[in-house]
Scaffold this motif. Structure first.
Motif, PDB file in Angstrom:
ATOM      1  N   MET A   1      19.166 -84.667 -13.688  1.00 58.13           N
ATOM      2  CA  MET A   1      19.993 -83.476 -13.579  1.00 58.13           C
ATOM      3  C   MET A   1      21.038 -83.486 -14.693  1.00 58.13           C
ATOM      4  N   ASN A   2      21.214 -82.311 -15.273  1.00 59.11           N
ATOM      5  CA  ASN A   2      22.180 -82.239 -16.353  1.00 59.11           C
ATOM      6  C   ASN A   2      23.605 -82.091 -15.809  1.00 59.11           C
ATOM      7  N   PRO A   3      24.598 -82.462 -16.589  1.00 61.26           N
ATOM      8  CA  PRO A   3      25.986 -82.428 -16.117  1.00 61.26           C
ATOM      9  C   PRO A   3      26.473 -81.013 -15.769  1.00 61.26           C
ATOM     10  N   GLU A   4      25.969 -80.017 -16.468  1.00 59.22           N
ATOM     11  CA  GLU A   4      26.395 -78.642 -16.181  1.00 59.22           C
ATOM     12  C   GLU A   4      25.941 -78.209 -14.778  1.00 59.22           C
ATOM     13  N   PHE A   5      24.715 -78.591 -14.416  1.00 60.79           N
ATOM     14  CA  PHE A   5      24.215 -78.257 -13.086  1.00 60.79           C
ATOM     15  C   PHE A   5      25.013 -78.974 -12.007  1.00 60.79           C
ATOM     16  N   VAL A   6      25.324 -80.243 -12.226  1.00 60.07           N
ATOM     17  CA  VAL A   6      26.113 -81.005 -11.255  1.00 60.07           C
ATOM     18  C   VAL A   6      27.489 -80.374 -11.090  1.00 60.07           C
ATOM     19  N   SER A   7      28.075 -79.936 -12.183  1.00 55.10           N
ATOM     20  CA  SER A   7      29.379 -79.266 -12.122  1.00 55.10           C
ATOM     21  C   SER A   7      29.287 -77.961 -11.336  1.00 55.10           C
ATOM     22  N   ASP A   8      28.263 -77.157 -11.613  1.00 47.69           N
ATOM     23  CA  ASP A   8      28.082 -75.895 -10.882  1.00 47.69           C
ATOM     24  C   ASP A   8      27.845 -76.136  -9.399  1.00 47.69           C
ATOM     25  N   LEU A   9      27.035 -77.132  -9.081  1.00 48.27           N
ATOM     26  CA  LEU A   9      26.751 -77.462  -7.688  1.00 48.27           C
ATOM     27  C   LEU A   9      28.007 -77.960  -6.976  1.00 48.27           C
ATOM     28  N   THR A  10      28.828 -78.728  -7.673  1.00 44.72           N
ATOM     29  CA  THR A  10      30.079 -79.220  -7.096  1.00 44.72           C
ATOM     30  C   THR A  10      31.017 -78.073  -6.768  1.00 44.72           C
TER      31      THR A  10
END
Length: 101
Positions: A1-10
């Motif tokens: 998972m890319n960091p941008e997706f993790v940020s959006d999910l958070t």
């Protein structure tokens, strides 16, 4: 998972938790007037969900965007249903013997 997706999910999960916490603290007697007054905010949430859906890339992003748009649309619709019910309380009652034209 890319960091941008993790940020959006958070951000998505934290907004769900914060929204649930805020709504659960509102007394029942105030919930209906607040829902009625917040219909414009619900529309902004729907517009934001649609704008975020445009940036989705990949099946998981599309699924999360769909869920966000669906929940926002239900929120807008529910606000108008609650407002209609609330306004119905202030309409005069009709006698059962009268005919309407």
């Amino acid at each position: 998972m890319n960091p941008e997706f993790v940020s959006d999910l958070t951000v998505f999960v934290l907004s769900l938790l914060a929204g649930f916490e805020v709504i659960s603290k509102v007394p029942t007697t105030l919930h209906t007037p607040l829902m009625s007054a917040a219909n414009s905010v619900h529309g902004i949430v729907l517009a934001g969900a649609v704008l975020i859906a445009v940036t989705a890339d990949g099946p998981l992003g599309y699924a999360i965007a769909f869920v966000a748009v669906a929940f926002a649309a239900m929120n807008v619709f529910g606000g108008y249903v609650v407002t209609d019910r609330m306004l119905e309380m202030f309409r005069p009652r009709r006698d059962s013997g009268e005919t309407t034209r």
